[in-house]
Design an enzyme around this catalytic site. Structure first.
Site, PDB file in Angstrom:
ATOM      1  CG  HIS A   1      55.254   9.121  46.751  1.00 38.58           C
ATOM      2  ND1 HIS A   1      54.805  10.019  45.811  1.00 38.58           N
ATOM      3  CD2 HIS A   1      54.189   8.818  47.524  1.00 38.58           C
ATOM      4  CE1 HIS A   1      53.520  10.246  46.024  1.00 38.58           C
ATOM      5  NE2 HIS A   1      53.123   9.531  47.060  1.00 38.58           N
TER       6      HIS A   1
ATOM      7  CD  GLU B   1      49.125   8.472  45.984  1.00 40.80           C
ATOM      8  OE1 GLU B   1      49.090   8.863  44.808  1.00 40.80           O
ATOM      9  OE2 GLU B   1      49.977   7.700  46.412  1.00 40.80           O
TER      10      GLU B   1
ATOM     11  NE  ARG C   1      50.113   9.855  42.102  1.00 39.75           N
ATOM     12  CZ  ARG C   1      50.435   8.570  42.026  1.00 39.75           C
ATOM     13  NH1 ARG C   1      50.584   7.977  40.851  1.00 39.75           N
ATOM     14  NH2 ARG C   1      50.626   7.843  43.109  1.00 39.75           N
TER      15      ARG C   1
ATOM     16  NE  ARG D   1      52.006   6.119  47.050  1.00 39.09           N
ATOM     17  CZ  ARG D   1      51.887   6.247  48.350  1.00 39.09           C
ATOM     18  NH1 ARG D   1      52.659   5.554  49.159  1.00 39.09           N
ATOM     19  NH2 ARG D   1      50.996   7.067  48.857  1.00 39.09           N
TER      20      ARG D   1
ATOM     21  CG  HIS E   1      56.811   7.275  50.228  1.00 42.47           C
ATOM     22  ND1 HIS E   1      56.854   8.436  50.961  1.00 42.47           N
ATOM     23  CD2 HIS E   1      55.517   6.826  50.302  1.00 42.47           C
ATOM     24  CE1 HIS E   1      55.653   8.684  51.455  1.00 42.47           C
ATOM     25  NE2 HIS E   1      54.839   7.725  51.079  1.00 42.47           N
ATOM     26  CG  HIS E   2      56.123   2.191  52.924  1.00 43.01           C
ATOM     27  ND1 HIS E   2      55.413   2.760  53.958  1.00 43.01           N
ATOM     28  CD2 HIS E   2      56.051   0.852  53.119  1.00 43.01           C
ATOM     29  CE1 HIS E   2      54.928   1.808  54.728  1.00 43.01           C
ATOM     30  NE2 HIS E   2      55.295   0.630  54.233  1.00 43.01           N
TER      31      HIS E   2
ATOM     32  NE  ARG F   1      52.981   2.514  52.336  1.00 40.14           N
ATOM     33  CZ  ARG F   1      52.500   3.720  52.031  1.00 40.14           C
ATOM     34  NH1 ARG F   1      51.195   3.893  51.797  1.00 40.14           N
ATOM     35  NH2 ARG F   1      53.313   4.751  51.924  1.00 40.14           N
TER      36      ARG F   1
END
Ligand code: ADP
Length: 492
Positions: A284, A297, A300, A321, A424-425, A464
């Protein structure tokens, strides 16, 4: 304080509690407490479904399974429920919702599918994507029916239309959902059994028959069941696994809670589960580095710009991202400043709670003073922001190609947070089909084993989109529990 427990005393207390399994008393040789512990197996009871992990996916699965008539046990290895879902900041992407229609926004399943596929660099599984997008509106309505209402719309990176749904209050979506869903679980008489980590799936005749976990005292405990829904989240806090799949991420900070260790991937692999996209790990771009705190998020989406150490913008801030992360790593010092005004602040409660309260944000009444606090060249920075604002005012296309959320920074005070990418993910994980059955390496579903949320792979491909995790956990938590109910012959 180290408490000495005699073998007799230890076993005596377990016997008094009625928890010692048959194996515990066999053999006469002196054994250590650890030996005794490993010989003890507690009985956790018998259920239709054991849900492993109490994040968003696990709680959605639990609530729906209980409503469908199943006896459910929800296990959580951490001291508190909620997982990474607690930290979800943005919102939930969903298409063709009542809230979009009321706001005159034209969206479609096809468009959301196309955005998700493209955002994932064309690597996502099209069937899984369609499954998520098609059922997104249903999940929004399901949440709303329980008073968990995501009616405030916003823009998020990679979405062609306004599609992200947030709580009306400006609260971070994760906290809001976890609070609401915990209450829904409680009302149904199911609370997460915390400090209880599942280690192993128990199979009998090729089918799920239970799980073996470790309880808070470090003792083994078996929960018998006919179906397991794995909702253990990703492995974003497991530096060994991250380094195995993406060595360059070894030193990156993580936005993940410490329980995100990839346990579900490991214990499902042990019974033959197949994995997919396991090396796809998302960073991220707007993470405060001293605390690992994610700047929502929405910041932004609501209008923040990113500038580098020289006080200059370096691209469209609303790109996906991964693209923005790589752009930041290319800047001098490998960081950026996220800069926004009071209007953005007013829309996002988390700025006060997470940044102002912890003094990890710079605040000033004008751009010149803010530049000094950021330690960037004053003239360059002032020019960057004023020309950004002037272009918007004069309808001049943004030279960086930004086309969304062109909201000028005009309401003082102004804010800046120093950010860089953080892990992040994890997009990869268990291979599932659109019914959330876990697929084995032989290509067949493993009977009684279902999975939902970040522990699964396939939907998000190589990246994602913001807002799609919350969509994923709700849609697939519901779907996994519906399939489990079907498998058990309990029809809703
Ligand atoms: P998702 O977004 O997919 O719902 P989360 O990260 O929000 O994922 O939640 C996953 C939850 O699963 C976390 O609370 C985590 O602590 C829990 N968990 C992870 N591994 C285990 C395990 N072995 N046993 C029980 N709970 C687990």
């Amino acid at each position: 304080m180290n408490q000495k427990i005699s073998r007799r005393g230890f076993l005596g207390s377990l016997l008094a509690a009625g928890v010692v399994g048959a194996g515990a008393l066999t053999g006469c040789a002196p054994r250590s407490i650890e030996d005794e512990k490993s010989a003890v197996v507690l009985d956790g009871g018998e259920y239709d479904i054991v849900v492993v992990g109490s994040g968003g996916a696990g709680m959605a699965a639990t609530v729906n399974a209980v409503d469908g008539g199943a006896k459910v046990c929800l296990l959580e290895k951490m001291p508190v429920a909620g997982g990474n879902t607690c930290f979800a900041e943005g919102g939930m992407n969903a298409c063709c919702t009542r809230f979009q229609k009321e706001a005159g926004i034209k969206d479609s399943v096809d468009l959301m599918c196309a955005d998700t596929f493209e955002g994932g660099h064309g690597k996502g599984d099209k069937d899984l994507i369609r499954h998520m997008c098609e059922n997104s509106n249903g999940a929004i309505e399901w949440l709303d029916s329980m008073g968990i209402t995501l009616s405030k719309l916003g823009t998020s990176g990679g979405a062609s239309v306004v599609r992200i749904h947030r709580p009306e209050t400006g609260e971070a979506v994760g906290k809001y959902i976890v609070k609401g869903m915990s209450e829904q679980c409680r009302q149904r008489g199911v609370s997460a059994v915390c400090n209880t980590a599942v280690k192993e799936l128990i199979m009998e005749d090729g089918k799920i028959a239970g799980v073996k976990a470790t309880n808070p005292q470090g003792l083994d405990i078996v929960y018998k069941c006919k179906a397991v829904i794995v909702a253990t989240g990703g492995f974003g806090a497991n530096s060994e696994m991250l380094a195995k799949y993406r060595p360059e991420l070894l030193d990156a900070v993580t936005t993940n809670q410490p329980g995100a260790q990839g346990d579900g991937i490991v214990f499902c692999e042990a019974v033959g589960a197949d994995l997919t996209d396991i090396g796809e790990i998302q960073t991220h771009p707007i993470v405060e580095q001293t605390t690992g705190t994610l700047l929502s998020e929405n910041i932004r989406g609501d209008g923040a710009i990113l500038v580098n150490k020289k006080g200059l913008r370096f691209g469209d801030e609303l790109r996906t991202r991964d693209v923005v992360s790589y752009a930041e790593w290319d800047q001098p010092g490998k960081f950026a400043w996220a800069v926004f005004d009071q209007s953005v602040h007013d829309n996002n409660l988390s700025i006060e709670e997470k940044f102002v309260a912890r003094n990890i944000i710079q605040i000033a009444d004008n751009f010149k003073d803010l530049a000094k606090k950021m330690d960037v060249p004053v003239d360059a920075f002032v020019k960057t922001v004023t020309s950004y604002n002037d272009n918007i005012k004069n309808n001049v296309p943004d030279p960086m190609g930004r086309t969304h959320s062109l909201n000028p920074l005009v309401k003082p005070p102004y804010y800046a947070v120093k950010v860089a990418p953080g892990v992040h993910h994890t997009m990869g994980g268990l291979h599932v089909n659109t019914k959330n059955e876990v697929i084995g390496t032989d290509g067949n579903p493993i009977p009684g084993l279902f999975a939902a949320g970040e522990v699964t792979g396939g939907t998000h491909g190589g990246n994602r989109l913001g807002g799609n995790a919350v969509c994923d956990i709700n849609v697939n938590g519901l779907s996994a529990s519906n399939t489990a109910l079907e498998y058990l012959g309990i029809s809703k």
